[in-house]
Design an enzyme around this catalytic site. Structure first.
Site, PDB file in Angstrom:
ATOM      1  CG  ASP A  67      15.243  47.489  46.567  1.00 16.03           C
ATOM      2  OD1 ASP A  67      14.023  47.705  46.431  1.00 16.03           O
ATOM      3  OD2 ASP A  67      16.002  48.258  47.174  1.00 16.03           O
ATOM      4  CG  HIS A 137      20.724  52.005  51.412  1.00 18.99           C
ATOM      5  ND1 HIS A 137      20.491  51.461  52.662  1.00 18.99           N
ATOM      6  CD2 HIS A 137      19.486  52.227  50.898  1.00 18.99           C
ATOM      7  CE1 HIS A 137      19.196  51.363  52.876  1.00 18.99           C
ATOM      8  NE2 HIS A 137      18.559  51.826  51.828  1.00 18.99           N
TER       9      HIS A 137
HETATM   10  C1  GLP Z   1      14.899  50.580  51.700  1.00 21.06           C
HETATM   11  C2  GLP Z   1      14.875  50.484  50.192  1.00 21.06           C
HETATM   12  C3  GLP Z   1      15.393  51.738  49.577  1.00 21.06           C
HETATM   13  C4  GLP Z   1      14.738  52.955  50.201  1.00 21.06           C
HETATM   14  C5  GLP Z   1      15.046  52.976  51.657  1.00 21.06           C
HETATM   15  C6  GLP Z   1      14.515  54.191  52.368  1.00 21.06           C
HETATM   16  O1  GLP Z   1      16.133  50.324  52.257  1.00 21.06           O
HETATM   17  N1  GLP Z   1      15.611  49.398  49.689  1.00 21.06           N
HETATM   18  O2  GLP Z   1      15.139  51.687  48.187  1.00 21.06           O
HETATM   19  O3  GLP Z   1      15.193  54.104  49.569  1.00 21.06           O
HETATM   20  O4  GLP Z   1      14.442  51.824  52.201  1.00 21.06           O
HETATM   21  O5  GLP Z   1      13.243  53.967  52.866  1.00 21.06           O
HETATM   22  P1  GLP Z   1      12.313  55.066  53.463  1.00 21.06           P
HETATM   23  O6  GLP Z   1      11.777  55.814  52.313  1.00 21.06           O
HETATM   24  O7  GLP Z   1      11.242  54.299  54.179  1.00 21.06           O
HETATM   25  O8  GLP Z   1      13.129  55.888  54.374  1.00 21.06           O
END
Ligand code: GLP
Length: 240
Positions: A67, A137
């Site tokens: 993304d 998500h």
């Molecule tokens: C964003 C990304 C996701 C990721 C999420 C969690 O929203 N689009 O792909 O999994 O962050 O991030 P973190 O690993 O910093 O908690």
């Protein structure tokens, strides 16, 4: 789904990088699906270390990312293109032309079409790495009444905007939209590696492990359908 319990973030990163490194060593032309967020940073650090130690070669490796935020220039330190270059691509011998992150500026409809075409041509990845949102998500597929199969322009939920605001100067600076791979494409991989670390992911992990149904309001539940999925969690994410 194979649950892999780790003591801490370090162990989680090692387990994840071992899987990815083995795939690259077995197939120097490996096709990787990569993810952003803070969770996979340790995994990328381990891969960089292995490269520096002469144990990994990225010359013929190809990548696609899940993304990208809408409206943030690739040179902006918050863009996912910048994140990937900074954390991995600029530190190993990968050909940047073989790395793909959605382009989320200008004509977004065109970008969506282009990314779908790219994913179709790219074909099945050997592995897809994935973090999770605290709200369940995956990529930027937010809880909803309906989930997308393929690439789309998505609205970020207030919860995600708040969660991701830690990387920005203020909440107002967080983009409200993103371009995200849909579920069919996100799961088009031989091996799926899902990572969850820290207390903020505990509720989502617990819900996943106790769920008996697939629910569009909980996109993470869909990973249970993948035939070769590793859910790698640390103690905080598992026990709370
Ligand atoms: C964003 C990304 C996701 C990721 C999420 C969690 O929203 N689009 O792909 O999994 O962050 O991030 P973190 O690993 O910093 O908690």
């Amino acid at each position: 789904m194979k649950l892999v319990l780790c003591k801490n973030y370090e162990e989680l990163s090692k387990k994840a990088s071992d899987i990815v490194a083995t795939i690259i060593r077995d197939n120097p032309n490996a096709k990787l699906g990569l993810a952003t967020g803070s969770t996979p940073i340790g995994l990328y650090q381990n891969l960089v270390k292995e490269y520096n130690d002469g144990k990994l070669d990225f010359k013929n490796v190809k990548t696609v990312n899940l993304d990208e935020y809408v409206g943030i220039d690739a040179k902006n330190t918050q863009s996912y293109r910048y994140f990937m270059d900074f954390n991995l691509f600029d530190r190993v011998n990968i050909d940047k032309n073989n790395t793909n992150v959605p382009f989320a500026q200008g004509n977004l409809e065109e970008s969506v079409k282009d990314y779908d075409k790219l994913l179709e041509d790219f074909g099945q990845r050997d592995v897809q790495v994935m973090g999770i949102g605290a709200n369940g998500h995956i990529a930027f597929n937010e809880p909803d009444t309906k989930l997308n199969m393929h690439t789309s322009i998505v609205d970020l939920t207030e919860e995600t905007i708040i969660a991701n605001s830690r990387f920005f100067d203020s909440k107002e600076d967080v983009p409200k939209k993103a371009i995200s791979m849909g579920l069919a494409d996100a799961f088009n991989c031989k091996t799926l590696v899902v990572l969850a670390s820290g207390l903020s992911k505990h509720d989502a992990v617990e819900k996943l492990l106790n769920t008996t149904k697939i629910d569009t309001q909980f996109p993470l539940s869909f990973i249970t359908l993948h035939p070769n999925c590793y859910l790698i969690v640390d103690e905080e994410a598992y026990k709370g």
